[in-house]
Design a protein around this motif. Structure first.
Motif, PDB file in Angstrom:
ATOM      1  N   GLN A   5       0.835  -1.202   0.000  1.00  0.00           N
ATOM      2  CA  GLN A   5       0.000   0.000   0.000  1.00  0.00           C
ATOM      3  C   GLN A   5       0.873   1.258   0.000  1.00  0.00           C
ATOM      4  N   GLN A   6       1.963   1.230   0.773  1.00  0.00           N
ATOM      5  CA  GLN A   6       2.873   2.371   0.831  1.00  0.00           C
ATOM      6  C   GLN A   6       3.461   2.654  -0.541  1.00  0.00           C
ATOM      7  N   ARG A   7       3.909   1.611  -1.220  1.00  0.00           N
ATOM      8  CA  ARG A   7       4.480   1.794  -2.560  1.00  0.00           C
ATOM      9  C   ARG A   7       3.439   2.340  -3.526  1.00  0.00           C
ATOM     10  N   SER A   8       2.203   1.893  -3.399  1.00  0.00           N
ATOM     11  CA  SER A   8       1.129   2.384  -4.269  1.00  0.00           C
ATOM     12  C   SER A   8       0.891   3.873  -4.038  1.00  0.00           C
ATOM     13  N   HIS A   9       0.858   4.269  -2.777  1.00  0.00           N
ATOM     14  CA  HIS A   9       0.684   5.689  -2.456  1.00  0.00           C
ATOM     15  C   HIS A   9       1.870   6.512  -2.967  1.00  0.00           C
ATOM     16  N   ASN A  10       3.066   5.954  -2.819  1.00  0.00           N
ATOM     17  CA  ASN A  10       4.261   6.649  -3.282  1.00  0.00           C
ATOM     18  C   ASN A  10       4.233   6.821  -4.800  1.00  0.00           C
ATOM     19  N   ARG A  11       3.785   5.794  -5.531  1.00  0.00           N
ATOM     20  CA  ARG A  11       3.742   5.892  -6.993  1.00  0.00           C
ATOM     21  C   ARG A  11       2.799   6.984  -7.465  1.00  0.00           C
ATOM     22  N   THR A  12       1.715   7.229  -6.737  1.00  0.00           N
ATOM     23  CA  THR A  12       0.799   8.299  -7.141  1.00  0.00           C
ATOM     24  C   THR A  12       1.433   9.674  -6.954  1.00  0.00           C
ATOM     25  N   ALA A  13       2.364   9.773  -6.004  1.00  0.00           N
ATOM     26  CA  ALA A  13       3.009  11.063  -5.733  1.00  0.00           C
ATOM     27  C   ALA A  13       4.288  11.264  -6.537  1.00  0.00           C
ATOM     28  N   LEU A  14       4.850  10.203  -7.094  1.00  0.00           N
ATOM     29  CA  LEU A  14       6.124  10.317  -7.808  1.00  0.00           C
ATOM     30  C   LEU A  14       6.105  11.343  -8.946  1.00  0.00           C
ATOM     31  N   PRO A  15       5.062  11.398  -9.783  1.00  0.00           N
ATOM     32  CA  PRO A  15       5.091  12.422 -10.841  1.00  0.00           C
ATOM     33  C   PRO A  15       5.217  13.841 -10.294  1.00  0.00           C
ATOM     34  N   MET A  16       4.559  14.128  -9.182  1.00  0.00           N
ATOM     35  CA  MET A  16       4.679  15.455  -8.570  1.00  0.00           C
ATOM     36  C   MET A  16       6.105  15.702  -8.085  1.00  0.00           C
ATOM     37  N   MET A  17       6.741  14.661  -7.585  1.00  0.00           N
ATOM     38  CA  MET A  17       8.115  14.818  -7.108  1.00  0.00           C
ATOM     39  C   MET A  17       9.068  15.099  -8.268  1.00  0.00           C
ATOM     40  N   TYR A  18       8.871  14.422  -9.388  1.00  0.00           N
ATOM     41  CA  TYR A  18       9.702  14.697 -10.560  1.00  0.00           C
ATOM     42  C   TYR A  18       9.472  16.121 -11.075  1.00  0.00           C
ATOM     43  N   ILE A  19       8.221  16.563 -11.060  1.00  0.00           N
ATOM     44  CA  ILE A  19       7.916  17.942 -11.465  1.00  0.00           C
ATOM     45  C   ILE A  19       8.598  18.919 -10.512  1.00  0.00           C
ATOM     46  N   GLY A  20       8.534  18.633  -9.220  1.00  0.00           N
ATOM     47  CA  GLY A  20       9.186  19.494  -8.226  1.00  0.00           C
ATOM     48  C   GLY A  20      10.688  19.577  -8.428  1.00  0.00           C
ATOM     49  N   ALA A  21      11.312  18.450  -8.729  1.00  0.00           N
ATOM     50  CA  ALA A  21      12.757  18.451  -8.986  1.00  0.00           C
ATOM     51  C   ALA A  21      13.066  19.274 -10.233  1.00  0.00           C
ATOM     52  N   GLY A  22      12.245  19.125 -11.258  1.00  0.00           N
ATOM     53  CA  GLY A  22      12.453  19.912 -12.478  1.00  0.00           C
ATOM     54  C   GLY A  22      12.292  21.401 -12.234  1.00  0.00           C
ATOM     55  N   LEU A  23      11.261  21.777 -11.487  1.00  0.00           N
ATOM     56  CA  LEU A  23      11.047  23.200 -11.181  1.00  0.00           C
ATOM     57  C   LEU A  23      12.160  23.757 -10.306  1.00  0.00           C
ATOM     58  N   THR A  24      12.686  22.934  -9.429  1.00  0.00           N
ATOM     59  CA  THR A  24      13.814  23.362  -8.600  1.00  0.00           C
ATOM     60  C   THR A  24      15.038  23.642  -9.472  1.00  0.00           C
ATOM     61  N   ALA A  25      15.281  22.749 -10.425  1.00  0.00           N
ATOM     62  CA  ALA A  25      16.412  22.950 -11.346  1.00  0.00           C
ATOM     63  C   ALA A  25      16.214  24.225 -12.165  1.00  0.00           C
ATOM     64  N   ILE A  26      14.997  24.439 -12.645  1.00  0.00           N
ATOM     65  CA  ILE A  26      14.705  25.657 -13.424  1.00  0.00           C
ATOM     66  C   ILE A  26      14.915  26.899 -12.574  1.00  0.00           C
ATOM     67  N   ALA A  27      14.388  26.882 -11.357  1.00  0.00           N
ATOM     68  CA  ALA A  27      14.532  28.044 -10.475  1.00  0.00           C
ATOM     69  C   ALA A  27      15.996  28.317 -10.138  1.00  0.00           C
ATOM     70  N   ALA A  28      16.790  27.263  -9.991  1.00  0.00           N
ATOM     71  CA  ALA A  28      18.208  27.440  -9.665  1.00  0.00           C
ATOM     72  C   ALA A  28      19.010  27.945 -10.859  1.00  0.00           C
ATOM     73  N   LEU A  29      18.651  27.497 -12.044  1.00  0.00           N
ATOM     74  CA  LEU A  29      19.403  27.875 -13.245  1.00  0.00           C
ATOM     75  C   LEU A  29      18.915  29.172 -13.880  1.00  0.00           C
ATOM     76  N   PHE A  30      17.690  29.561 -13.610  1.00  0.00           N
ATOM     77  CA  PHE A  30      17.086  30.716 -14.265  1.00  0.00           C
ATOM     78  C   PHE A  30      17.935  31.991 -14.192  1.00  0.00           C
ATOM     79  N   PRO A  31      18.465  32.346 -13.028  1.00  0.00           N
ATOM     80  CA  PRO A  31      19.276  33.573 -12.977  1.00  0.00           C
ATOM     81  C   PRO A  31      20.534  33.513 -13.854  1.00  0.00           C
ATOM     82  N   PHE A  32      21.027  32.314 -14.123  1.00  0.00           N
ATOM     83  CA  PHE A  32      22.231  32.176 -14.938  1.00  0.00           C
ATOM     84  C   PHE A  32      21.905  32.147 -16.433  1.00  0.00           C
ATOM     85  N   VAL A  33      20.741  31.638 -16.768  1.00  0.00           N
ATOM     86  CA  VAL A  33      20.334  31.518 -18.169  1.00  0.00           C
ATOM     87  C   VAL A  33      19.783  32.844 -18.690  1.00  0.00           C
ATOM     88  N   ASP A  34      18.986  33.503 -17.864  1.00  0.00           N
ATOM     89  CA  ASP A  34      18.344  34.752 -18.263  1.00  0.00           C
ATOM     90  C   ASP A  34      19.118  35.930 -17.669  1.00  0.00           C
TER      91      ASP A  34
END
Length: 149
Positions: A5-34
């Motif tokens: 059950q824990q793994r099932s709950h975790n799998r439903t949240a994993l896409p949000m975690m990947y999005i969060g990691a991507g947004l974190t990377a964008i926010a960290a790199l944005f001042p250097f790119v723009d």
């Protein structure tokens, strides 16, 4: 709750975690790119401290960029650790996510509200709002776990 059950709950949240990691990377790199962002930051510092020489403004901009990069790297490490724990089915993953979200929200709120000695907010508002961006999927992740649990 069983491990399955824990793994099932975790799998439903994993896409949000990947999005969060991507947004974190964008926010960290944005001042250097723009480059306009560093100009906004320099203008903000110049408006707050009109007596600063160009060299002092450049030093302050560099200091802010180092701080924002450090926060971004730590944020990415937090996302990677949470994703690893979720994929491994660790029972404490939701607590890790809640703790990291709390820390991220404190940092983002401080970036938006803390005033420096000039009386202005220390960080240019654009960069402060960029720190809020990765918190949104963090909130969604925690909400998914709370709803499922």
């Amino acid at each position: 709750m069983t491990r399955l059950q824990q793994r099932s709950h975790n799998r439903t949240a994993l896409p949000m975690m990947y999005i969060g990691a991507g947004l974190t990377a964008i926010a960290a790199l944005f001042p250097f790119v723009d480059r306009a962002t560093t100009t906004v930051l320099a203008d903000h510092i110049k408006a707050s401290y009109p007596a600063y020489e160009p060299g002092a403004i450049d030093t302050a901009v560099t200091a802010y960029l180092v701080i924002l990069s450090t926060v971004g790297v730590l944020g990415l490490l937090g996302w990677v650790g949470t994703i690893w724990a979720a994929r491994a089915g660790k029972r404490w993953t939701s607590w890790l996510a809640i703790g990291l979200l709390s820390i991220a929200l404190c940092i983002a709120i401080a970036a938006l509200t803390v005033q420096d000695t000039s009386g202005d907010v220390g960080l240019a508002p654009l960069l402060g709002w960029l720190l809020i961006l990765p918190c949104v999927p963090g909130l969604a992740t925690v909400a998914l776990w709370r709803r499922a649990g």
